[in-house]
Each structure stands twice: as C-alpha cells, then as structure tokens.
Design a protein around this motif. Structure first.
Motif, PDB file in Angstrom:
ATOM      1  N   GLN A 213       0.772  -1.005  -0.114  1.00  0.00           N
ATOM      2  CA  GLN A 213      -0.083  -0.043  -0.078  1.00  0.00           C
ATOM      3  C   GLN A 213       0.817   1.135  -0.058  1.00  0.00           C
ATOM      4  N   ASP A 214       1.752   1.302  -0.903  1.00  0.00           N
ATOM      5  CA  ASP A 214       2.771   2.368  -0.999  1.00  0.00           C
ATOM      6  C   ASP A 214       2.156   3.510  -2.071  1.00  0.00           C
ATOM      7  N   MET A 215       2.050   4.669  -1.329  1.00  0.00           N
ATOM      8  CA  MET A 215       1.317   5.729  -2.137  1.00  0.00           C
ATOM      9  C   MET A 215       2.175   6.112  -3.103  1.00  0.00           C
ATOM     10  N   GLU A 216       3.520   6.341  -2.994  1.00  0.00           N
ATOM     11  CA  GLU A 216       4.491   6.562  -3.938  1.00  0.00           C
ATOM     12  C   GLU A 216       4.359   5.713  -5.237  1.00  0.00           C
ATOM     13  N   ARG A 217       4.221   4.654  -4.939  1.00  0.00           N
ATOM     14  CA  ARG A 217       4.239   3.323  -5.977  1.00  0.00           C
ATOM     15  C   ARG A 217       2.995   3.636  -6.773  1.00  0.00           C
ATOM     16  N   LEU A 218       1.873   3.893  -6.190  1.00  0.00           N
ATOM     17  CA  LEU A 218       0.535   4.123  -6.813  1.00  0.00           C
ATOM     18  C   LEU A 218       0.851   5.613  -7.753  1.00  0.00           C
ATOM     19  N   LEU A 219       1.297   6.466  -7.210  1.00  0.00           N
ATOM     20  CA  LEU A 219       1.399   7.702  -7.953  1.00  0.00           C
ATOM     21  C   LEU A 219       2.431   7.477  -9.039  1.00  0.00           C
ATOM     22  N   VAL A 220       3.326   6.921  -8.688  1.00  0.00           N
ATOM     23  CA  VAL A 220       4.167   6.675 -10.142  1.00  0.00           C
ATOM     24  C   VAL A 220       3.708   5.746 -11.221  1.00  0.00           C
ATOM     25  N   ALA A 221       2.776   4.740 -10.840  1.00  0.00           N
ATOM     26  CA  ALA A 221       1.853   3.961 -11.762  1.00  0.00           C
ATOM     27  C   ALA A 221       0.757   4.856 -12.422  1.00  0.00           C
ATOM     28  N   VAL A 222       0.318   5.914 -11.720  1.00  0.00           N
ATOM     29  CA  VAL A 222      -0.653   6.713 -12.334  1.00  0.00           C
ATOM     30  C   VAL A 222      -0.202   7.560 -13.328  1.00  0.00           C
ATOM     31  N   ASP A 223       1.283   8.121 -12.910  1.00  0.00           N
ATOM     32  CA  ASP A 223       1.901   9.074 -14.020  1.00  0.00           C
ATOM     33  C   ASP A 223       2.566   8.196 -15.053  1.00  0.00           C
ATOM     34  N   GLU A 224       2.547   6.898 -14.954  1.00  0.00           N
ATOM     35  CA  GLU A 224       3.139   6.076 -16.125  1.00  0.00           C
ATOM     36  C   GLU A 224       1.852   5.902 -17.005  1.00  0.00           C
ATOM     37  N   LEU A 225       0.782   5.731 -16.572  1.00  0.00           N
ATOM     38  CA  LEU A 225      -0.388   5.604 -17.303  1.00  0.00           C
ATOM     39  C   LEU A 225      -0.703   6.586 -18.031  1.00  0.00           C
ATOM     40  N   ALA A 226      -0.504   8.054 -17.387  1.00  0.00           N
ATOM     41  CA  ALA A 226      -0.941   9.158 -17.968  1.00  0.00           C
ATOM     42  C   ALA A 226       0.211   9.489 -19.228  1.00  0.00           C
TER      43      ALA A 226
END
Length: 184
Positions: A126-139
C-alpha cells in the motif's frame, strides 16, 4: 489534487470530444459484496466485484471518469479510448471501460451519460508513492499513444468532415457511418 493524478485527468481531457475528466480512488479492501446494492456503490464495477466475490487483497480502484461532447468528436474520442483500454487490458493491465447513467427520470433523461475507465491497482505494501508512479506512467502512456497516432488531429479532421458532408468523398468505417447517421 496531486499533480500526477491531475496529469492523468488532463491527458484524458485533452482528447477532442472529451468535455471533462476526473480521477477518483476507491479502497475496495474493506467492502463487502453484500453492500454492493447500496447507493454509494452504484457506480462501482458491480459485475466484476460480484463475480470475484469482492476485491483482491489491498486493491484500489482508480476510476477515470469522463463525459463527452455531443457529435462526431465525442464518438471518435470514445472509440479511441475504448481501443486504448482494450489494448491495455490485452497487455495485462487490469482495466475496463464502462458507461454510467442515472435513472431515466424526465428531468435528467438524456443528460447523465458518462463513462469510466476502471483500473484496478493492488499493492500489498500500500505504498502511495508506488501508486502515484503508476498513475503517472499511465498518463504518460496515454499521452504517448495520443501523439503516436495523432489522435487529436485525426478526431478534429474526421469530425470536420462529418459536419460538412459535401466537402469530402464518402468514407467507410466509423466516419462513414457517422456521416450517414447525421445526413440521413
């Protein structure tokens, strides 16, 4: 809103025919299948959650909600996004595109249609930074796909042809069907 999350909404909003877009996050880990009939859960991917008897452990649902302008641009934007989601799902991304609407009451019928891209993200840590990196990669992936296929230019050109049916030769495929729909 976090910059990387806003970037994803902005990329979707940049597609001609998309009126607006937003990104939401739903923590599915605490949700019980028996709660799915309740109103707060109405816009969730109910069939998927019922079929799997809930979410995976530590799963989040990132919803990319968007609505469309009327006319050809909106249809073309929807066709592109439908393909993009399908292609991402074929490549292993846990994504799907769904339509949403409210009941057909007189004052709202025809005014509530919107779409959502469901993107399931599971992270045991549940790493928020990992989630934000994944969101940024999707964008970044969506932006690069838009550029690679020159989607904005193609939508604008095709929509211009459907609004002026006498200016271009007859075409087959989706644009031709749109032209026939609008010109009778």
């Amino acid at each position: 809103m976090v910059e990387r999350v806003q970037r994803l909404a902005d990329v979707v909003s940049s597609i001609p025919g998309v009126r607006s877009a937003s990104v939401t996050k739903h923590d599915l880990s605490e949700m019980a299948v028996g709660e799915l009939s309740q109103l707060p859960y109405a816009d969730l991917p109910l069939a998927v959650l019922r079929r799997s008897e809930g979410s995976l452990p530590h799963e989040l649902l990132i919803g990319i909600e968007f609505d469309l302008n009327g006319g050809a641009e909106g249809w073309l934007a929807l066709e592109f996004l439908s393909w993009w989601v399908r292609d991402a799902a074929r490549s292993g991304s846990l994504m799907q595109l769904r339509s949403l609407a409210l009941p057909p009451l007189e004052q709202q019928f025809g005014e509530t249609l919107k779409f959502t891209i469901d993107w399931f993200h599971a992270d045991p840590e549940q790493d928020m930074e990992r989630l934000l990196v994944a969101v940024d990669e999707l964008a970044a992936h969506l932006a690069s796909t838009l550029d690679h296929y020159a989607i904005a230019e193609r939508i604008t050109a095709a929509a211009g042809q459907t609004s002026n049916p006498g200016t271009a030769p007859a075409q087959g495929g989706f644009v031709g069907r749109l032209r026939n729909l609008f010109t009778g």
